[in-house]
Enzyme design. Structure first.
Site, PDB file in Angstrom:
ATOM      1  N   GLY A  70       0.749  -1.249   0.000  1.00 40.70           N
ATOM      2  CA  GLY A  70       0.000   0.000   0.000  1.00 40.70           C
ATOM      3  C   GLY A  70       0.772   1.287   0.000  1.00 40.70           C
ATOM      4  NE  ARG A 119      -0.269   2.252  -5.871  1.00 39.93           N
ATOM      5  CZ  ARG A 119      -1.384   2.262  -6.608  1.00 39.93           C
ATOM      6  NH1 ARG A 119      -1.360   2.783  -7.815  1.00 39.93           N
ATOM      7  NH2 ARG A 119      -2.513   1.764  -6.131  1.00 39.93           N
ATOM      8  NE  ARG A 162      -3.596   2.912 -10.870  1.00 37.98           N
ATOM      9  CZ  ARG A 162      -3.379   4.087 -10.347  1.00 37.98           C
ATOM     10  NH1 ARG A 162      -2.805   5.039 -11.063  1.00 37.98           N
ATOM     11  NH2 ARG A 162      -3.725   4.342  -9.115  1.00 37.98           N
ATOM     12  CB  CYS A 164     -16.047   3.308 -29.175  1.00 36.10           C
ATOM     13  SG  CYS A 164     -15.187   2.892 -30.675  1.00 36.10           S
TER      14      CYS A 164
HETATM   15  N1  LLP Z   1      -1.322  -7.076  -0.430  1.00 33.47           N
HETATM   16  C1  LLP Z   1      -2.631  -7.208  -0.660  1.00 33.47           C
HETATM   17  C2  LLP Z   1      -3.379  -8.190   0.121  1.00 33.47           C
HETATM   18  C3  LLP Z   1      -3.265  -6.436  -1.628  1.00 33.47           C
HETATM   19  O1  LLP Z   1      -4.560  -6.577  -1.841  1.00 33.47           O
HETATM   20  C4  LLP Z   1      -2.511  -5.502  -2.386  1.00 33.47           C
HETATM   21  C5  LLP Z   1      -3.138  -4.684  -3.406  1.00 33.47           C
HETATM   22  C6  LLP Z   1      -1.136  -5.399  -2.117  1.00 33.47           C
HETATM   23  C7  LLP Z   1      -0.570  -6.193  -1.130  1.00 33.47           C
HETATM   24  C8  LLP Z   1      -0.240  -4.461  -2.876  1.00 33.47           C
HETATM   25  O2  LLP Z   1      -0.574  -3.142  -2.686  1.00 33.47           O
HETATM   26  P1  LLP Z   1       0.353  -1.988  -3.309  1.00 33.47           P
HETATM   27  O3  LLP Z   1       1.678  -2.022  -2.598  1.00 33.47           O
HETATM   28  O4  LLP Z   1       0.512  -2.280  -4.744  1.00 33.47           O
HETATM   29  O5  LLP Z   1      -0.408  -0.745  -3.063  1.00 33.47           O
HETATM   30  N2  LLP Z   1      -5.732  -1.419  -9.059  1.00 33.47           N
HETATM   31  C9  LLP Z   1      -5.512  -0.419  -8.019  1.00 33.47           C
HETATM   32  C10 LLP Z   1      -4.747  -0.991  -6.852  1.00 33.47           C
HETATM   33  C11 LLP Z   1      -5.383  -2.199  -6.251  1.00 33.47           C
HETATM   34  C12 LLP Z   1      -4.602  -2.772  -5.128  1.00 33.47           C
HETATM   35  C13 LLP Z   1      -5.064  -4.149  -4.802  1.00 33.47           C
HETATM   36  N3  LLP Z   1      -4.371  -4.769  -3.733  1.00 33.47           N
HETATM   37  C14 LLP Z   1      -4.815   0.783  -8.616  1.00 33.47           C
HETATM   38  O6  LLP Z   1      -4.473   0.757  -9.785  1.00 33.47           O
HETATM   39  O7  LLP Z   1      -4.631   1.777  -7.935  1.00 33.47           O
END
Ligand code: LLP
Length: 428
Positions: free
Chosen positions: A247, A289, A326, A357
């Site tokens: 996150g 991310r 996004r 489209c």
């Molecule tokens: N762990 C779990 C259980 C998760 O559900 C996620 C992301 C992560 C780790 C990794 O989180 P990160 O470090 O990438 O923030 N599609 C959305 C983001 C969805 C995140 C889903 N879960 C976007 O493009 O902003």
């Protein structure tokens, strides 16, 4: 007006002083576009590796790369080579990671609705951890009956992180995990571990607690609140592992600054200490991310420039919401620039749109671009390495772009561009 801020570019990005052209991994981006076509995802391999190493260094063994951010065989291999575990959240991600040669024991399986066959496949592969998310899943695990399988319990800590509603996961009203406040987390532990700490139950062996409060979080205090919420519950269980999820936020546009990974881990560890979590606990995380986002840029070709007098200018490129959904989904902002003039001032206001489209198909609303932008230019959007390719679609039957990794003057295609025939491959 200003040129693109340097910190939004991948690590090895360098601007040729004479020509003003941008290179990544020692390669000129216009040459890459000419060779591999557009749209094209260009990943700086050195950047990916450095971010993995940093994650491993600040979190220690146990840290997992959240593969949903960006996954292909090359990425799974890279994360594994750099000493990370790999978090997979479906049977599909599991399949890709295993096909890449990541050993089962280095995988963590997530998901709020894992099927019995996904669980079975994971157990057969010997996955290191299954993160249990529901009572129905406990039923399924008990039916499968592998008492040695290591399990984490996913807990909803009741923390609302400051981020987009769609990517908030820690609040009580969530489809993920077992609520702490409702007592369901405690009930789940009763079922997972009827005996003493360390003793196996019918579903497997509970070794720790997992929580994830959301994504794109800039405020480290949200993670402190997460630890605060979990501390008493976790400590009473006398378990060896606590995973705080992923996150950490990433800078996408001018003016944004993301907290360093080191600060994230130090903040979490200090909070664990302050809230009485025993020293010696394996404290881990699952960054996605923050590993992949800034490692890549997307190259597009400008096809049409439409000036609507007194309204706005639309710059249409050859991709769109099918390679970067996004902006449509979350209203996310991006920057744009021209790799042929990466240092140029950007006084021209325009909205960059895709070729799909629908009017929502916007890549950058109110972008700033160089004054001499023209049809045929290669246009780039930085920070597209996470949740771009992984959320890509074939909407309007647009083939998905290729992905190239660049390093030390060499490019390798790690995902080939889809062909028109690929669009027919499942039609009978
Ligand atoms: N762990 C779990 C259980 C998760 O559900 C996620 C992301 C992560 C780790 C990794 O989180 P990160 O470090 O990438 O923030 N599609 C959305 C983001 C969805 C995140 C889903 N879960 C976007 O493009 O902003």
């Amino acid at each position: 007006m200003t040129p693109l801020p340097r910190h939004l570019l991948p690590l090895t990005a360098a601007i040729d002083e004479q020509t003003g052209r941008l290179r990544i991994g020692g390669l000129d981006l216009l040459d890459l576009a000419a060779e591999y076509g557009t749209p094209l995802f260009v990943y700086d391999e050195e950047h990916l590796r450095q971010r993995c190493r940093e994650a491993r260094q600040v979190w220690g063994d146990g840290v997992a790369y959240a593969s949903k951010a960006f996954l292909c065989k090359a990425m799974a291999t890279l994360a594994y080579e750099e000493g990370l575990h790999v978090d997979v959240s479906t049977g599909g991600e599991l399949h890709v990671a295993l096909s890449a040669g990541v050993p089962g024991e280095r995988l963590v399986l997530h998901g709020n609705n894992k099927s019995e066959s996904e669980l079975q496949a994971a157990i057969e592969a010997g996955v290191g951890r299954i993160v249990v998310d529901s009572f129905d899943e406990i039923d399924r695990l008990e039916r499968l009956g592998h008492r040695d399988q290591k399990l984490l319990i996913r807990v909803t800590p009741g923390v609302a992180a400051h981020t987009h509603e769609y990517v908030m996961t820690g609040q009580d009203d969530s489809k993920f995990g077992f609520g702490l406040a409702s007592g369901q987390a405690a009930q789940a532990v009763e079922r997972l571990r009827p005996g003493k700490p360390g003793e196996a139950g019918k579903a497997g062996t509970l070794v720790g607690v997992h929580a994830h409060i959301g994504s794109q979080i800039f405020l480290l205090h949200s993670f402190v609140k997460e630890v605060e919420a979990l501390a008493e519950f976790f400590t009473a269980l006398e378990l060896p592992e606590l995973c705080v999820g992923g996150g950490l936020g990433v800078a996408y546009v001018e003016g944004e600054e993301s907290p360093p990974m080191e600060q994230w881990s130090a903040t979490v560890k200090r909070a664990c200490h302050d809230h009485g979590i025993p020293t010696g606990t394996r404290i881990t995380a699952e960054p996605g991310r923050t590993i992949a986002a800034a490692a890549a840029i997307t190259l597009y070709t400008v096809g049409t420039i439409k000036d609507l007098p007194g309204i706005r200018t639309y710059v249409s490129v050859d991709g769109g919401m099918s390679d970067n959904p996004r902006p449509v989904l979350y209203g996310s902002g991006y920057e744009a620039f021209l790799p042929r003039a990466a240092n140029a001032e950007r006084p021209r206001a325009a909205t960059i749109v895709g070729k799909h489209c629908e009017s929502g198909d916007v890549i950058v609303r109110d972008a700033r671009l160089p004054i001499d932008l023209a049809v045929g230019d290669i246009l780039a959007t930085p920070v597209t390495g996470a949740y771009g390719h992984s959320m890509a679609s074939n909407y309007n039957k647009v083939p998905r772009p290729a992905v190239v990794f660049v390093q030390d003057g060499e490019a390798r295609v790690v995902v080939r561009r889809e062909t028109l025939d690929d669009l027919l491959r499942n039609d009978l």
